[in-house]
Write an enzyme that holds these catalytic residues in place. Structure first.
Site, short mmCIF file in Angstrom:
data_model
loop_
_atom_site.label_atom_id
_atom_site.label_comp_id
_atom_site.label_asym_id
_atom_site.label_seq_id
_atom_site.Cartn_x
_atom_site.Cartn_y
_atom_site.Cartn_z
N HIS A 6 -3.89 -7.62 17.81
CA HIS A 6 -4.86 -6.67 17.25
C HIS A 6 -5.71 -6.03 18.36
O HIS A 6 -6.82 -5.59 18.12
CB HIS A 6 -5.79 -7.35 16.24
CG HIS A 6 -5.06 -8.12 15.18
ND1 HIS A 6 -4.50 -7.53 14.08
CD2 HIS A 6 -4.79 -9.45 15.08
CE1 HIS A 6 -3.92 -8.46 13.33
NE2 HIS A 6 -4.06 -9.63 13.92
N SER A 33 -6.82 16.29 37.66
CA SER A 33 -7.46 17.19 36.70
C SER A 33 -7.72 18.54 37.35
O SER A 33 -8.09 18.61 38.53
CB SER A 33 -8.78 16.58 36.21
OG SER A 33 -9.56 17.54 35.53
N LYS A 79 -10.48 12.48 38.83
CA LYS A 79 -9.49 11.97 37.88
C LYS A 79 -8.15 11.63 38.54
O LYS A 79 -7.69 12.30 39.45
CB LYS A 79 -9.25 12.99 36.76
CG LYS A 79 -10.43 13.26 35.87
CD LYS A 79 -10.83 12.03 35.06
CE LYS A 79 -9.76 11.59 34.10
NZ LYS A 79 -9.43 12.61 33.10
N GLU A 101 1.72 8.80 29.28
CA GLU A 101 1.31 9.53 28.08
C GLU A 101 2.46 10.34 27.50
O GLU A 101 2.63 10.40 26.27
CB GLU A 101 0.12 10.43 28.42
CG GLU A 101 -1.15 9.67 28.73
CD GLU A 101 -2.27 10.54 29.25
OE1 GLU A 101 -3.40 10.05 29.36
OE2 GLU A 101 -2.02 11.74 29.56
N TYR A 124 34.12 19.44 6.32
CA TYR A 124 33.26 20.10 7.28
C TYR A 124 32.39 21.15 6.60
O TYR A 124 32.83 21.88 5.70
CB TYR A 124 34.08 20.78 8.39
CG TYR A 124 33.21 21.49 9.40
CD1 TYR A 124 32.61 20.78 10.42
CD2 TYR A 124 32.95 22.85 9.29
CE1 TYR A 124 31.77 21.41 11.33
CE2 TYR A 124 32.12 23.50 10.20
CZ TYR A 124 31.53 22.76 11.21
OH TYR A 124 30.70 23.38 12.11
#
Length: 461
Positions: free
Chosen positions: A155, A276, A282, A289, A316
């Site tokens: 969790h 950045s 940064k 990501e 087809y």
């Protein structure tokens, strides 16, 4: 001129050609179409449908087409609906009447299905190879971790300390299952549809077993209707790619968390990070990501294609043209993500001090206290309740847990050793668990699994 111009008095509308063409994306099937055409022509000559001279003329033309495609000298024309049409048109230009016999006993239905299966066998194996390479990185990272430990989470709350090697190996085993799924999918796709024709085979003395063997397929089709309409292998490939990407997404999510200042468990190499455009300080985990983000894209490829398949009657239907773009996309994106994540992990720097500091909280050893009581005859549910009460009192009163343990009659000084840094992870002894002994066993099994995969992938030892 289209392949089907004889039935029609008028030529196709521009809108029809623009909407139905697939040449813009299926030209990457050219090597597979050429291989299928060579096998088909050789078979036609063996069964006496073509003379040896005609066979040689067509094979020479196919070689010329291949050269033109490789050298980017092939000139496409507006009537080339797809790469298969383009190749046949050019072969006919080069070989004349012999070239016009290339399509004898063959339909684009079995021709395209054969090329796509051949493509997937090769490209699916390539993706599996990239999964294998990522597993190599995970195993190397696990070895390098030595006795470093960190919190294990449920969790997203700290649960129990685990060896970092155990954590890396958890991802390793997920990707090992992916390799098995790629292998299974490729085995089921290893069937040649060539010879099924449009849907019912042919009255000509075709020999689909020989073309299957020449193209390296394990076997030929059993049912011509099924052969030209079956895209199970595409759906299965899309599922395996999507699940592989989901596993990459989960790994990527942890990289995103671990590289944040709040966690600080991992530092990324500059070569595998971005910055950045506005904020000079940064250092962003964009690979992780995007690995996470592309999972949605691949899930979309899968669900979209399943929706295409669900209402199709035999055999087809032109809807099946929609098999290629999601398959190409899923294989390409998954392969790129695997390579990028492997590079990211191979160059990342673990921060043991942050990991172990997070894992050394005394509350993380609560279950060890409960199990200590169990070993002394206390029923587990009672032990759980008693230790839980100590944890609650410690939090409410602001008193360290070790002080509570010291004054607890059934615990006392002897149990304090359970709260020492690193003690909890060393106590894990069950097979497959997070302790040192079971992790050593995993290393042996993981190496054996990689060696077995390498043999299937025909990778150098």
């Amino acid at each position: 001129m289209t392949l089907w111009h004889g039935r029609f008095a008028d030529g196709p509308a521009d809108e029809l050609l623009a909407f139905t063409e697939s040449l813009s994306f299926d030209r990457r099937l050219a090597p597979d179409d050429l291989a299928g055409s060579r096998a088909h022509v050789a078979m036609l000559a063996r069964v006496g449908v073509l003379t040896d001279e005609e066979r040689d003329e067509v094979l020479h033309a196919l070689d010329r087409v291949e050269s033109e495609l490789v050298e980017k000298k092939f000139e496409f024309v507006p009537s080339d609906e797809d790469i298969h049409t383009a190749i046949e048109r050019r072969v006919t230009e080069l070989a004349g009447d012999a070239g016009a016999k290339l399509h004898t006993g063959r339909s684009r239905n079995d021709q395209v299905a054969t090329a796509l299966r051949r493509f997937f066998r090769r490209e699916g194996t390539l993706v599996a190879t990239h999964v294998h390479r990522l597993q190599e990185v995970l195993l190397a990272s696990a070895h390098s971790a030595e006795d470093v430990y960190l919190p294990g989470y449920t969790h997203l709350q700290r649960a129990q300390p685990v060896l970092l090697a155990h954590h890396f190996l958890a991802h390793f085993w997920a990707f090992a299952r992916d390799v098995e799924r790629w292998r299974d999918a490729i085995v089921r796709a290893d069937v040649s549809p060539l010879g099924a024709g449009a849907l019912a085979g042919s009255s000509l003395p075709l020999d689909p077993d020989s073309t299957a063997a020449e193209l390296g397929f394990a076997r030929r089709f059993d049912n011509s209707l099924d052969a030209v309409s079956d895209r199970d292998f595409v759906a299965e490939a899309l599922f395996v790619a999507a699940l592989t990407q989901v596993h990459l997404s989960r790994l990527g999510e942890e990289v995103v968390l671990w590289t944040s200042e709040e966690f600080g468990f991992l530092r990324l190499a500059d070569a595998y990070s971005t910055g950045s455009s506005m904020l000079p300080q940064k250092k962003n985990p964009d690979i992780a990501e995007l690995a996470r983000g592309k999972a949605g894209r691949l899930i979309g490829d899968l669900t979209g294609f399943l929706a295409t398949l669900k209402g199709l009657p035999l055999a087809y239907n032109r809807d099946l043209q929609e098999d290629k773009e999601p398959l190409f996309d899923a294989l390409d994106q998954c392969r790129l993500a695997l390579g990028a994540m492997a590079g990211l992990l191979a160059t990342a720097e673990v921060v043991p001090a942050r990991m172990q500091a997070a894992a050394d909280g005394q509350h993380a050893a609560a279950v060890d206290l409960a199990e200590w009581l169990v070993q002394r005859g206390v029923p587990f549910r009672d032990a759980h309740a008693r230790v839980g009460a100590l944890v609650r009192q410690s939090a409410e009163r602001g008193v360290p847990l070790d002080e509570m343990v010291l004054t607890e009659p059934d615990l006392g000084p002897e149990a304090l050793a359970l709260l020492e840094p690193g003690a909890a992870v060393r106590r894990r002894t069950t097979p497959g668990g997070a302790g040192p002994g079971s992790v050593e066993e995993q290393f042996v099994k993981a190496r054996a699994r990689l060696d077995e995969q390498a043999r299937w992938l025909q990778l150098p030892a």
